[in-house]
Design an enzyme around this catalytic site. Structure first.
Site, mmCIF file in Angstrom:
data_model
loop_
_atom_site.group_PDB
_atom_site.id
_atom_site.type_symbol
_atom_site.label_atom_id
_atom_site.label_comp_id
_atom_site.label_asym_id
_atom_site.label_seq_id
_atom_site.Cartn_x
_atom_site.Cartn_y
_atom_site.Cartn_z
ATOM 1 N N ARG A 64 0.846 -1.215 0.000
ATOM 2 C CA ARG A 64 0.000 0.000 0.000
ATOM 3 C C ARG A 64 0.873 1.253 0.000
ATOM 4 N NH1 ARG A 64 -1.838 2.242 4.526
ATOM 5 N NH2 ARG A 64 -2.256 0.304 5.628
ATOM 6 N N TYR A 116 -15.613 16.918 -17.359
ATOM 7 C CA TYR A 116 -15.983 15.490 -17.469
ATOM 8 C C TYR A 116 -17.145 15.201 -16.525
ATOM 9 C CZ TYR A 116 -15.694 10.457 -16.605
ATOM 10 O OH TYR A 116 -16.004 9.137 -16.427
ATOM 11 N N ASP A 188 -6.804 18.168 -16.302
ATOM 12 C CA ASP A 188 -7.157 16.779 -16.611
ATOM 13 C C ASP A 188 -6.682 16.548 -18.047
ATOM 14 O OD1 ASP A 188 -8.326 14.410 -17.438
ATOM 15 O OD2 ASP A 188 -10.194 14.743 -16.344
ATOM 16 N N LYS A 213 -7.818 5.314 -20.134
ATOM 17 C CA LYS A 213 -8.095 5.711 -21.515
ATOM 18 C C LYS A 213 -6.857 5.483 -22.393
ATOM 19 C CE LYS A 213 -11.911 6.714 -19.486
ATOM 20 N NZ LYS A 213 -12.251 8.022 -18.972
#
Ligand SMILES: *Cc1c(COP(=O)(O)O)cnc(C)c1O
Length: 390
Positions: A64, A116, A188, A213
């Site tokens: 982690r 978005y 972004d 993406k």
């Protein structure tokens, strides 16, 4: 023995990587010695041996906190954007959350009106409860941005080209206004990718991505990242959300993403080349009302895009003559192109955006968004032209 001897006499070649194709292949893989694998191994172990006195070796304790695959990926992501550091997340949304979590109750955020859709939902639900105030502003109008800024503005969010209308905003000009207000500027950069647009070079403090993406590129992994120009206190808070909050990606996903990035610059060339051809063909088609693609000289943001992007990207949208029924029929008739959401993969996808957004989102009812894949452009075009014929 042979390997050890070779290792001891090995001197690491000077690798100065300034070209993105080389960074995409080699970044995060520096310092390899004879006998090391060429392809990255996947380290699924969640824990690492300490020394006899209890010290960490190479800073590795628990996955982690850090993991070799995540470290290689983050080094690569930082170099792709020209940043000082990167933090990888389990999704683009988790990367966005890390940025909003770095703010405090009562802070004010400015976001584009056409941000978005998922980011808007996040701000209006989760972060309204958390106590962030948000103004949605048309960022093509710099005076509107200036007017929206308050004493509490701490973050200005940019997204260009926007989704789904491919609106272009001026990154350098907006960052300057944000900085004058004492605010962090975040881009972004999911749609253009660092291959086409370098926000940190244009003045932004942070570039974030949904790596689901283009960076992933094959519709088979979910991921996100935050890349910072400086390792400052704001980025430390992002890091805290990743390590302490636990929004960390799995080693396999880091490995798969690092592997996919190697071909990113060449995939982007193909996406751009195909999209430009398709945008031109559609803009001449009688069944198409308008095409939204920043590479078209008729596009409102063409000049700014030409200045701040090295090419115009693989995304476009177009409005079919008629309405919702006619455009849904076109999306239903394609054969090679898949009728599905999302974007950025090697395969072409088409989607009627108004159907997935809430009523009143402002997306025209006759708009189809196309994620242009890297198939033969002739085959994609034939499919579209066939679907447009009624
Ligand atoms: C998909 C997307 C996101 C959200 O990323 P996930 O990986 O789906 O969580 C954020 N911004 C943009 C521009 C996107 O396309």
């Amino acid at each position: 023995m042979d390997r050890l001897a070779a290792t001891e006499s090995y001197t690491e070649p000077e690798l100065t990587m300034s070209n993105i194709e080389t960074i995409a292949v080699h970044a995060g893989r520096e310092g390899r010695k004879p006998g090391d694998p060429i392809a990255d191994p996947i380290i699924t172990s969640t824990v690492f041996h300490k020394t006899m006195s209890g010290e960490l070796v190479d800073g590795l304790l628990y996955t982690r906190h850090d993991n070799p695959n995540r470290r290689a990926l983050e080094s690569c992501l930082a170099q792709l954007e020209g940043g000082a550091a990167a933090a990888a997340f389990g999704s683009g949304s988790a990367a966005s959350m890390a940025l909003f979590h770095a703010l405090a109750h009562g802070d004010h955020v400015v976001a584009p009106i056409d941000v978005y859709y998922g980011t808007r939902v996040m701000l209006d639900s989760l972060y309204a409860r958390w106590g962030l105030n948000v103004s949605y502003v048309d960022l093509t109008d710099l005076s509107a941005l200036q007017g929206a800024i308050t004493e509490s503005t701490r973050l200005v969010w940019l997204e260009t080209p926007s989704n789904p209308l491919l609106t272009i905003t001026d990154v350098a000009a907006i960052c300057e206004i944000a900085h004058r207000a004492g605010s962090v500027a975040v881009v972004d950069n999911t749609w253009p990718t660092p291959v086409l647009q370098r926000p940190l070079v244009l003045g932004a403090d942070i570039a974030m991505h949904s790596t689901t993406k283009y960076l992933g590129g094959h519709a088979d992994l979910l991921g996100g990242c935050v890349i910072a120009r400086e390792e400052n206190e704001f980025f430390e808070r992002v890091r805290e959300y990743q390590k302490v909050g636990g929004a960390a990606p799995a080693p396999f996903d880091c490995w798969l993403l690092r592997r996919s990035i190697a071909t990113l610059p060449y995939r982007m060339r193909a996406h751009c080349e195909n999209a430009a051809r398709i945008a031109t063909a559609l803009s001449e088609h009688p069944a198409v009302e308008i095409v939204h693609y920043p590479g078209l000289p008729s596009h409102g943001g063409h000049d700014i895009a030409a200045r701040q992007m090295s090419d115009y990207g693989g995304m476009l949208s177009f409005q079919v003559r008629g309405g919702r029924k006619e455009s849904l029929a076109v999306a239903g008739r394609v054969k090679l192109i898949s009728h599905a959401t999302s974007l950025g993969g090697v395969e072409s996808l088409i989607e009627h955006r108004a159907s997935v957004e809430a009523p009143g989102s402002g997306t025209p009812d006759n708009l189809l968004r196309l994620s242009v894949g890297i198939e033969s452009v002739g085959d994609i075009l034939d499919d579209l032209l066939g679907a447009l014929e009624t």
